[in-house]
Design a protein around this motif. Sequence first.
Motif, PDB file in Angstrom:
ATOM      1  N   ILE A 178       0.832  -1.184   0.000  1.00  0.00           N
ATOM      2  CA  ILE A 178       0.000   0.000   0.000  1.00  0.00           C
ATOM      3  C   ILE A 178       0.878   1.249   0.000  1.00  0.00           C
ATOM      4  CG2 ILE A 178      -0.214   0.250   2.516  1.00  0.00           C
ATOM      5  CD1 ILE A 178      -3.250   0.859   1.964  1.00  0.00           C
ATOM      6  N   LEU A 179       0.425   2.289  -0.648  1.00  0.00           N
ATOM      7  CA  LEU A 179       1.119   3.576  -0.742  1.00  0.00           C
ATOM      8  C   LEU A 179       2.396   3.523  -1.592  1.00  0.00           C
ATOM      9  CD1 LEU A 179       0.620   4.716   2.955  1.00  0.00           C
ATOM     10  CD2 LEU A 179      -0.465   5.750   0.948  1.00  0.00           C
ATOM     11  N   SER A 180       2.582   2.413  -2.310  1.00  0.00           N
ATOM     12  CA  SER A 180       3.749   2.305  -3.183  1.00  0.00           C
ATOM     13  C   SER A 180       3.387   2.434  -4.658  1.00  0.00           C
ATOM     14  CB  SER A 180       4.461   0.965  -2.961  1.00  0.00           C
ATOM     15  OG  SER A 180       3.691  -0.115  -3.475  1.00  0.00           O
ATOM     16  N   ARG A 181       2.091   2.522  -4.957  1.00  0.00           N
ATOM     17  CA  ARG A 181       1.609   2.709  -6.323  1.00  0.00           C
ATOM     18  C   ARG A 181       0.154   3.150  -6.236  1.00  0.00           C
ATOM     19  NH1 ARG A 181       1.859  -3.405  -8.347  1.00  0.00           N
ATOM     20  NH2 ARG A 181       3.162  -2.364  -9.890  1.00  0.00           N
ATOM     21  N   PRO A 182      -0.356   3.829  -7.257  1.00  0.00           N
ATOM     22  CA  PRO A 182      -1.760   4.236  -7.238  1.00  0.00           C
ATOM     23  C   PRO A 182      -2.695   3.026  -7.186  1.00  0.00           C
ATOM     24  CG  PRO A 182      -0.542   5.448  -8.911  1.00  0.00           C
ATOM     25  CD  PRO A 182       0.368   4.359  -8.437  1.00  0.00           C
ATOM     26  N   ILE A 183      -3.846   3.198  -6.552  1.00  0.00           N
ATOM     27  CA  ILE A 183      -4.861   2.154  -6.438  1.00  0.00           C
ATOM     28  C   ILE A 183      -6.180   2.724  -6.936  1.00  0.00           C
ATOM     29  CG2 ILE A 183      -6.096   0.595  -4.867  1.00  0.00           C
ATOM     30  CD1 ILE A 183      -3.863   1.173  -2.802  1.00  0.00           C
ATOM     31  N   ASN A 184      -6.932   1.941  -7.689  1.00  0.00           N
ATOM     32  CA  ASN A 184      -8.305   2.329  -8.007  1.00  0.00           C
ATOM     33  C   ASN A 184      -9.180   1.842  -6.857  1.00  0.00           C
ATOM     34  OD1 ASN A 184     -10.894   2.771  -8.951  1.00  0.00           O
ATOM     35  ND2 ASN A 184     -10.373   2.268 -11.064  1.00  0.00           N
ATOM     36  N   ILE A 185      -9.467   2.730  -5.919  1.00  0.00           N
ATOM     37  CA  ILE A 185     -10.206   2.356  -4.725  1.00  0.00           C
ATOM     38  C   ILE A 185     -11.565   1.766  -5.084  1.00  0.00           C
ATOM     39  CG2 ILE A 185     -11.236   3.194  -2.574  1.00  0.00           C
ATOM     40  CD1 ILE A 185      -8.221   3.237  -2.466  1.00  0.00           C
ATOM     41  N   GLU A 186     -12.231   2.327  -6.093  1.00  0.00           N
ATOM     42  CA  GLU A 186     -13.593   1.911  -6.396  1.00  0.00           C
ATOM     43  C   GLU A 186     -13.684   0.523  -7.034  1.00  0.00           C
ATOM     44  OE1 GLU A 186     -16.717   4.997  -6.814  1.00  0.00           O
ATOM     45  OE2 GLU A 186     -15.153   5.994  -7.989  1.00  0.00           O
ATOM     46  N   ASP A 187     -12.560  -0.052  -7.388  1.00  0.00           N
ATOM     47  CA  ASP A 187     -12.558  -1.462  -7.791  1.00  0.00           C
ATOM     48  C   ASP A 187     -12.772  -2.371  -6.592  1.00  0.00           C
ATOM     49  OD1 ASP A 187     -12.119  -0.860 -10.428  1.00  0.00           O
ATOM     50  OD2 ASP A 187      -9.974  -1.320 -10.406  1.00  0.00           O
ATOM     51  N   HIS A 188     -12.613  -1.831  -5.408  1.00  0.00           N
ATOM     52  CA  HIS A 188     -12.579  -2.633  -4.187  1.00  0.00           C
ATOM     53  C   HIS A 188     -13.785  -2.398  -3.289  1.00  0.00           C
ATOM     54  CE1 HIS A 188      -8.408  -2.474  -5.589  1.00  0.00           C
ATOM     55  NE2 HIS A 188      -8.228  -3.613  -4.939  1.00  0.00           N
ATOM     56  N   ALA A 189     -14.235  -3.462  -2.667  1.00  0.00           N
ATOM     57  CA  ALA A 189     -15.208  -3.346  -1.583  1.00  0.00           C
ATOM     58  C   ALA A 189     -14.492  -2.984  -0.288  1.00  0.00           C
ATOM     59  CB  ALA A 189     -15.968  -4.659  -1.409  1.00  0.00           C
ATOM     60  N   ASN A 198       4.676  -0.009   5.258  1.00  0.00           N
ATOM     61  CA  ASN A 198       4.671   1.250   4.516  1.00  0.00           C
ATOM     62  C   ASN A 198       3.864   2.358   5.185  1.00  0.00           C
ATOM     63  OD1 ASN A 198       6.351   1.138   2.251  1.00  0.00           O
ATOM     64  ND2 ASN A 198       4.839   0.051   1.019  1.00  0.00           N
ATOM     65  N   ILE A 199       3.268   2.074   6.350  1.00  0.00           N
ATOM     66  CA  ILE A 199       2.393   3.060   6.979  1.00  0.00           C
ATOM     67  C   ILE A 199       2.999   3.631   8.248  1.00  0.00           C
ATOM     68  CG2 ILE A 199       0.145   3.409   8.078  1.00  0.00           C
ATOM     69  CD1 ILE A 199      -0.983   1.257   6.207  1.00  0.00           C
ATOM     70  N   LEU A 256       4.898  11.554   3.064  1.00  0.00           N
ATOM     71  CA  LEU A 256       4.650  11.070   1.706  1.00  0.00           C
ATOM     72  C   LEU A 256       4.145  12.193   0.798  1.00  0.00           C
ATOM     73  CD1 LEU A 256       2.947   7.659   2.520  1.00  0.00           C
ATOM     74  CD2 LEU A 256       5.125   7.953   1.330  1.00  0.00           C
ATOM     75  N   LEU A 257       3.253  13.010   1.321  1.00  0.00           N
ATOM     76  CA  LEU A 257       2.749  14.133   0.527  1.00  0.00           C
ATOM     77  C   LEU A 257       3.866  15.103   0.175  1.00  0.00           C
ATOM     78  CD1 LEU A 257      -0.623  14.823   2.389  1.00  0.00           C
ATOM     79  CD2 LEU A 257      -0.373  14.047   0.016  1.00  0.00           C
ATOM     80  N   LYS A 258       4.727  15.371   1.127  1.00  0.00           N
ATOM     81  CA  LYS A 258       5.835  16.298   0.885  1.00  0.00           C
ATOM     82  C   LYS A 258       6.850  15.734  -0.100  1.00  0.00           C
ATOM     83  CE  LYS A 258       5.432  18.580   5.381  1.00  0.00           C
ATOM     84  NZ  LYS A 258       5.997  18.707   6.759  1.00  0.00           N
ATOM     85  N   GLN A 259       6.943  14.405  -0.168  1.00  0.00           N
ATOM     86  CA  GLN A 259       7.887  13.775  -1.102  1.00  0.00           C
ATOM     87  C   GLN A 259       7.363  13.734  -2.531  1.00  0.00           C
ATOM     88  OE1 GLN A 259      11.089  12.687  -0.056  1.00  0.00           O
ATOM     89  NE2 GLN A 259      10.348  13.883   1.686  1.00  0.00           N
ATOM     90  N   VAL A 262       2.037   9.288  -3.864  1.00  0.00           N
ATOM     91  CA  VAL A 262       2.133   7.890  -4.274  1.00  0.00           C
ATOM     92  C   VAL A 262       2.831   7.745  -5.629  1.00  0.00           C
ATOM     93  CG1 VAL A 262       0.760   5.861  -4.900  1.00  0.00           C
ATOM     94  CG2 VAL A 262       0.143   7.204  -2.886  1.00  0.00           C
ATOM     95  N   ALA A 263       2.636   8.671  -6.520  1.00  0.00           N
ATOM     96  CA  ALA A 263       3.300   8.584  -7.832  1.00  0.00           C
ATOM     97  C   ALA A 263       4.817   8.595  -7.675  1.00  0.00           C
ATOM     98  CB  ALA A 263       2.847   9.733  -8.730  1.00  0.00           C
ATOM     99  N   GLU A 264       5.320   9.431  -6.770  1.00  0.00           N
ATOM    100  CA  GLU A 264       6.758   9.475  -6.523  1.00  0.00           C
ATOM    101  C   GLU A 264       7.225   8.197  -5.847  1.00  0.00           C
ATOM    102  OE1 GLU A 264      10.770  10.639  -6.099  1.00  0.00           O
ATOM    103  OE2 GLU A 264       9.166  11.123  -7.529  1.00  0.00           O
ATOM    104  N   MET A 265       6.399   7.653  -4.939  1.00  0.00           N
ATOM    105  CA  MET A 265       6.770   6.390  -4.286  1.00  0.00           C
ATOM    106  C   MET A 265       6.847   5.255  -5.302  1.00  0.00           C
ATOM    107  SD  MET A 265       7.412   7.146  -1.201  1.00  0.00           S
ATOM    108  CE  MET A 265       7.907   8.799  -1.743  1.00  0.00           C
ATOM    109  N   GLU A 266       5.955   5.282  -6.280  1.00  0.00           N
ATOM    110  CA  GLU A 266       6.000   4.261  -7.333  1.00  0.00           C
ATOM    111  C   GLU A 266       7.297   4.376  -8.135  1.00  0.00           C
ATOM    112  OE1 GLU A 266       2.980   2.426 -10.635  1.00  0.00           O
ATOM    113  OE2 GLU A 266       3.105   4.609 -10.507  1.00  0.00           O
ATOM    114  N   ARG A 267       7.697   5.596  -8.456  1.00  0.00           N
ATOM    115  CA  ARG A 267       8.942   5.796  -9.201  1.00  0.00           C
ATOM    116  C   ARG A 267      10.133   5.286  -8.405  1.00  0.00           C
ATOM    117  NH1 ARG A 267      13.352   8.550  -9.526  1.00  0.00           N
ATOM    118  NH2 ARG A 267      12.942   9.680  -7.579  1.00  0.00           N
ATOM    119  N   ARG A 268      10.174   5.610  -7.132  1.00  0.00           N
ATOM    120  CA  ARG A 268      11.291   5.179  -6.287  1.00  0.00           C
ATOM    121  C   ARG A 268      11.303   3.659  -6.112  1.00  0.00           C
ATOM    122  NH1 ARG A 268      11.491   9.670  -1.339  1.00  0.00           N
ATOM    123  NH2 ARG A 268      11.397  11.526  -2.677  1.00  0.00           N
ATOM    124  N   ALA A 269      10.112   3.070  -5.961  1.00  0.00           N
ATOM    125  CA  ALA A 269      10.038   1.615  -5.805  1.00  0.00           C
ATOM    126  C   ALA A 269      10.598   0.912  -7.036  1.00  0.00           C
ATOM    127  CB  ALA A 269       8.591   1.189  -5.557  1.00  0.00           C
TER     128      ALA A 269
END
Length: 362
Positions: A178-189, A198-199, A256-259, A262-269
């Motif tokens: 979690i928080l390492s790449r974007p998630i489509n929340i609405e795909d999920h219940a 990561n939290i 995370l917001l200051k860095q 999530v898009a930046e975390m995905e790049r770094r990952a």
Amino acid sequence: MQHQPPFNFSAGPALLPKEVMDQAQAEFQDWQGTGLSVMDFSHRGKDFVSIAEKSEADLRQLLEIPEHYKVLFTTGGATFQFATIPMNLLQSQAVYVNTGIWSSKSVKEARKYGTVHEINALDKQDELTAVVPHAQWEIPDSYDYLHYTPNETISGVEYDELPESAKGKLVADMSSNILSRPINIEDHALIYAGAQKNIGPAGITLVIVREDILQRELASYVPSMMQYKVLADNQSMYNTPPTYAWYLSGLVFDWLLKQGGVAEMERRAHQRSEHLYQFIDQHAFYHNPVHPSFRSRMNIPFILANESLNDTFLKEAEQAGLVYLKGHRSVGGMRASLYNAMPIEGVYALTSFMERFAKDYA
């Protein structure tokens, strides 16, 4: 050799960002001029409520969580959710996709509360661990939810392609990615995650649940503390929550917001994992047992060509400031966990050590 601070490759509890630790240290005895530590606050007092509200707001921004989803901060770890989920969601039958040890544990727990259709989705491709394409999964026509574990920390398997027919019914254990790449929340219940990767620190668990699920009638035996509606109606404070872990998680969200989010975390990952995988693939002394299409960006297991050197590797790595590299006891070998807080310098230090070690013992 020039001294370096230890780089912590633990799969969890894992390292926190240095900036977060520095802020927590500075505020430990006096949070924002109150003269009190966050640990001293009443969870219902205005100071902690402000911390809780900012934490949720920051998380919602990071993951773009829609308004019709509730965000819960609870206890018991992801393992506690293995029982809580079927107690709240399982009415007729559920589908569980088994891709490793953690998803296997969730299947075993869910079966105590109802009918589970299990899909064994692990396979071998060219002698490497892989995930069976979802087009080959035998999914029943009717089910309450489909549970999957997108990243298996022990085996180092990660995947994100799921059947379109399951969208809206997905339940995901995202403890380790979690928080390492974007998630489509609405795909999920529902999405859930133990914090200690990561939290934030161990002791708090995140649950993101769609509001309509809270209206389902539950069996009389379901404890109040395991009812999502009870937790949601009480803003996650039906009982005293783990306040300090919640505060630290909020500091991580702010960091995370200051860095760059999530898009930046995905790049770094991608940067961290690609560097280590490329090194392993180029050196016969090391081997990764996962098919390239399903390699985890968070947890990278690797095996030495001469496994009698395992203890020597771990000892010398620790002397070099590279700690917690031992693989899980069920699979052996080594494992480097590269969560959001791991600086790229840690990965460079690891591959430099691995190159020296291979030259010394090849």
